[in-house]
Structures are given as structure tokens and as C-alpha cells.
Design a protein around this motif. Structure first.
Motif, short mmCIF file in Angstrom:
data_model
loop_
_atom_site.label_atom_id
_atom_site.label_comp_id
_atom_site.label_asym_id
_atom_site.label_seq_id
_atom_site.Cartn_x
_atom_site.Cartn_y
_atom_site.Cartn_z
N LEU A 1 -3.27 13.51 39.68
CA LEU A 1 -4.33 12.53 39.85
C LEU A 1 -4.64 12.38 41.34
O LEU A 1 -3.73 12.49 42.17
N TYR A 2 -5.91 12.10 41.67
CA TYR A 2 -6.35 12.11 43.05
C TYR A 2 -7.04 10.81 43.44
O TYR A 2 -7.32 9.97 42.60
N ASN A 3 -7.29 10.70 44.74
CA ASN A 3 -7.99 9.53 45.29
C ASN A 3 -7.30 8.22 44.94
O ASN A 3 -7.95 7.21 44.66
N GLY A 4 -5.97 8.24 44.92
CA GLY A 4 -5.20 7.01 44.71
C GLY A 4 -5.08 6.55 43.28
O GLY A 4 -4.50 5.48 43.02
N LEU A 5 -5.60 7.31 42.32
CA LEU A 5 -5.49 6.92 40.92
C LEU A 5 -4.06 7.03 40.44
O LEU A 5 -3.30 7.91 40.87
N THR A 6 -3.67 6.17 39.52
CA THR A 6 -2.37 6.26 38.87
C THR A 6 -2.58 6.40 37.37
O THR A 6 -3.56 5.91 36.81
N HIS A 7 -1.64 7.10 36.73
CA HIS A 7 -1.78 7.39 35.31
C HIS A 7 -1.53 6.15 34.46
O HIS A 7 -0.62 5.35 34.74
N PHE A 8 -2.33 6.02 33.41
CA PHE A 8 -2.11 4.96 32.42
C PHE A 8 -2.18 5.59 31.04
O PHE A 8 -3.17 6.23 30.70
N SER A 9 -1.13 5.41 30.26
CA SER A 9 -1.09 5.94 28.90
C SER A 9 -1.64 4.91 27.93
O SER A 9 -1.34 3.71 28.03
N ILE A 10 -2.43 5.37 26.97
CA ILE A 10 -2.99 4.45 25.97
C ILE A 10 -1.88 3.75 25.19
O ILE A 10 -2.06 2.62 24.72
N ALA A 11 -0.71 4.38 25.10
CA ALA A 11 0.41 3.77 24.39
C ALA A 11 0.97 2.56 25.12
O ALA A 11 1.70 1.74 24.52
N GLU A 12 0.62 2.38 26.38
CA GLU A 12 1.09 1.24 27.16
C GLU A 12 0.36 -0.05 26.83
O GLU A 12 0.80 -1.14 27.23
N ILE A 13 -0.76 0.03 26.12
CA ILE A 13 -1.60 -1.15 25.89
C ILE A 13 -0.85 -2.24 25.15
O ILE A 13 -0.87 -3.42 25.54
N SER A 14 -0.18 -1.88 24.07
CA SER A 14 0.55 -2.87 23.27
C SER A 14 1.49 -2.13 22.33
O SER A 14 1.36 -0.92 22.11
N GLU A 15 2.41 -2.85 21.74
CA GLU A 15 3.30 -2.25 20.75
C GLU A 15 2.52 -1.78 19.53
O GLU A 15 2.87 -0.77 18.90
N GLU A 16 1.46 -2.50 19.20
CA GLU A 16 0.63 -2.11 18.06
C GLU A 16 -0.02 -0.75 18.30
O GLU A 16 -0.06 0.10 17.40
N ILE A 17 -0.52 -0.54 19.51
CA ILE A 17 -1.15 0.74 19.84
C ILE A 17 -0.10 1.83 19.97
O ILE A 17 -0.29 2.96 19.49
N LYS A 18 1.02 1.51 20.59
CA LYS A 18 2.11 2.49 20.72
C LYS A 18 2.56 3.00 19.36
O LYS A 18 2.86 4.20 19.19
#
Length: 397
Positions: free
Chosen positions: A211-228
């Protein structure tokens, strides 16, 4: 004689990335100075500490079968990585290790899809998604994104594509081939639709570390236990640690799905390569300096090559946020240089300018080409010069 081939393989479309790479290698073998911008793999060697760990494992005699779903110690290393990097908690029975992320995806589709089940695939897509879905008896359903959308679908598009046959949606972020990244807000909206429509989410995060320009990764599974609970996270060490040839990928998610994938693996691959598993343990447990060094090198190349590519007549390029690909719209360049399609234009680039790129038709976007900047800056600059000269020499006003 009876028909030799099964119908399911007759309909397969060969991988365009591997086909172009093979053609480029064929020309190189003839002594032609071809610059290959097609292959999707880092140009760095695997870090030395990982090589040493692999050799050490062999010297200690760790060269036999392992459990089908991967060594318990490697599962622990993956679990620790997911907690450390993604704030996601899994147990061993929620993780499977396979022979590369590609084979993990193949196995996943085999265990979740029944005949006629639909999988939503955003365009542009990685070339193997549709073929793997079809091989499992599923039906790819394409949702088109545009350059104006930065090649990302939105929640409304997803909602409109769902039918009573829809089983899953694939999210690939950072994306191959576009290099674009879904934001936390965009993923949250998509996740709401997944809950509303009872969809599985297949989250392909293989380019997570690029990832570039200071972006950090976010996984969709991190949103909530329901989504995970409804997400299968797919990842591996191929891109992050320059280990494409070691063939180690993994999935984390619902234990019922993971256990079924493990059962299938026991009848297909027996287990991932033992030496590669020990190497991957070191990749995740050892120092991560090399990961950041490679990321910085890719970002540096991008900053130099992007404006030069964008300056070529008839090229329109959106600056990617991750991975190591550029996806210029070259439809105007193809037309102005006398070609009836971008596929023809890409072929001419290979045979006349001796630069290998991947035509976008393999990704569902026929007006683009994909160029990998996972090669030396010297070669990248020479390739862009060749393309620029090729276009200008054939340009028809």
C-alpha cells in the motif's frame, strides 16, 4: 473413441497472464530483447532469513508429510499474524494452509458452491476468479466498475446484482489488476448488503502489504464479529515476502468451511510443501524489515513511472493505491495507431516493440492493458520509452 475431455474444462479460458509470459519467454529464447511487464511477482529474491529457515528444516529432516491443512505451528504463526496485523482472532480449526492463495480459492469454491450458485465478481477481476467459479459448477455474475469509480463497485451495485441464487461476493483489496483499495467506509457499506442478502464474503487480501501514500490495510472482517463470521479471508506470503514459487497461501474463517476444505485437500494435495511451510513460519515469525523495504521500492518505482506512462499519447492512467500494477486505458492509442482492438495493440507491443503487457480483456476490461512494475527501474524506464516510441511512430492524425 469416447469424448476425451470433460465439459467443465472445455469451457476454460487459459490464463492470459501466463500465456503472455510464456510468449515473452519464447521470444527471449530466440535472442530477442523482450522486457516482460506481465508477470505478477516481485523481482526480489526471498529474504535470506527465510531461505536459511527452509534449509535448516531440510537439514533437520523435516521433509515428510504434514497434516493436510498445514503444520499446527504454521497455523499458530498465521493466527498471530492475523491478530498482530489485522486485529482478527482465529483458532487452529478456522485456518487452512494450502498450495498458494490460488489453490486456496479453488478449494474454497469447490466446497461452498452447488451447481448454479452465483458468485458476484467485480470488474476488473483477477483472471482466475471466473474460471474457478465455473469449475465448481457456479455461475460468475459480473458487476462492472468504471475508471470514474476508481474501479471499485459500490453497495448499491452489489445489492442490485443479488438474486436468490447468489452465494458469495469476492472483494479483492488491494486489487489485481487495478491496484485500487476499498476504504473502511466502502467496505462497511458492502458488508451491510452481505448481511441483508445473506452472502458469504470472500476477501482476497494477498496484496495487503503493498500500500502506498500512507494508506494502511483494513480487512472487511474487522468490521464486526457478525461480518467476520461470514467472511473467508484469503492471503499468503507470495507478494508480501517475495515467495511466489514457494506456493503457500491460507484461508481463515468459518470452521465448517475450513474443515471441508481440509478434507478436500486430503484427497487432492495431501499437504502443502513441507519445506515451504517452515519457510513461511520464519516469514511471519521473523523480522519484517524486508517486507517494508520491498514496499518502499515498489512505491518509488510507481512515483517515477506513473507520470511517464500517463504522458504517452492516448494513455489514460489512474494512479494505483496498492499492489504493483498500472492499468492504463489505451483505447485511444490503439485506435490512433491503427489497431481494431486493445488485444491487437498489446500483441504488436510484444512483437514489434518487444514489451510484454497483459491485455485487459482477460480482466473483463477490454480497453486497458496491465503493466507490472515489479521489475527494475532501469527496465521499466526502457519499456516506457519503447511504448512511447511505438505509439508516436504509428500515430495517425
Amino acid at each position: 473413441m469416447k469424448e476425451l475431455l470433460a465439459q467443465r474444462v472445455k469451457s476454460l479460458t487459459p490464463s492470459s497472464t501466463l500465456a503472455i509470459t510464456a510468449k515473452a519467454n519464447e521470444l527471449k529464447a530466440q535472442g530477442i530483447n523482450v522486457i516482460g511487464l506481465g508477470a505478477g511477482e516481485p523481482d526480489f529474491n526471498t529474504p535470506q532469513n527465510i531461505l536459511d529457515a527452509a534449509a535448516d528444516s531440510m537439514n533437520k529432516g523435516f521433509t515428510k508429510y504434514t497434516p493436510s491443512g498445514g503444520l499446527p505451528a504454521l497455523k499458530d504463526a498465521i493466527i498471530n499474524k492475523l491478530k498482530r496485523d489485522n486485529n482478527l482472532s482465529y483458532s487452529r480449526n478456522e485456518v487452512i494452509v494450502g498450495n498458494g492463495a490460488k489453490h486456496i480459492l479453488y478449494t474454497l469454491f469447490q466446497v461452498i458452491l452447488n451447481e448454479g450458485d452465483e458468485v458476484i465478481i467485480p470488474i476488473p477481476y483477477w483472471v482466475s476468479y471466473p474460471e474457478q467459479v465455473k469449475l465448481a459448477g457456479g455461475v460468475p455474475v459480473y458487476v462492472e466498475s468504471t475508471s470514474e469509480q476508481n474501479y471499485k463497485i459500490n453497495a448499491e451495485q452489489l445489492r442490485n446484482a443479488v438474486t436468490d441464487k447468489t452465494k458469495a461476493v469476492i472483494i479483492n483489496s488491494p486489487s489485481n489488476p487495478s491496484g485500487m483499495v476499498y476504504s473502511k467506509e466502502e467496505l462497511t457499506e458492502i458488508a451491510k448488503v452481505a448481511v441483508e442478502k445473506d452472502l458469504l464474503i470472500i476477501s482476497d487480501e494477498i496484496y495487503e502489504k503493498l500500500l502506498y501514500n500512507g494508506l494502511t490495510h483494513f480487512s472487511i472482517a474487522e468490521i464486526s464479529e457478525e461480518i467476520k463470521a461470514r467472511t473467508i479471508v484469503v492471503n499468503g506470503v507470495a507478494k508480501s515476502h517475495s515467495m511466489t514459487g514457494w506456493r503457500i497461501g491460507y484461508a481463515a474463517g468459518d470452521s465448517t468451511i475450513i474443515n471441508s476444505m481440509t478434507d478436500l485437500a486430503s484427497h487432492s494435495t495431501s499437504n502443502p510443501t513441507t519445506t515451504s511451510q517452515y519457510a513461511t513460519m520464519e516469514a511471519y515469525n521473523g523480522p519484517q524489515d524486508s517486507v517494508e523495504e520491498m514496499r518502499q521500492a515498489f512505491e518509488s518505482r510507481l512515483e517515477i513511472i506513473y507520470p511517464k506512462l500517463n504522458a504517452i499519447p492516448g494513455f489514460k492512467v489512474i494512479k494505483p493505491q496498492g499492489a504493483f500494477y498500472l492499468l492504463p486505458d489505451v483505447s485511444e492509442a490503439a485506435e490512433k495507431t491503427g489497431y481494431t482492438s486493445v488485444d491487437e495493440f498489446a500483441t504488436a507491443l510484444l512483437t514489434e516493440a518487444n514489451v510484454a503487457v497483459i491485455p485487459g480483456s482477460g480482466f473483463g476490461v477490454p480497453n486497458v492493458i496491465r503493466l507490472s512494475y515489479a521489475t527494475s527501474l532501469e527496465l521499466l524506464e526502457e519499456a516506457v520509452t519503447r511504448i512511447d516510441n511505438f505509439v508516436k511512430s504509428k500515430w495517425q492524425n
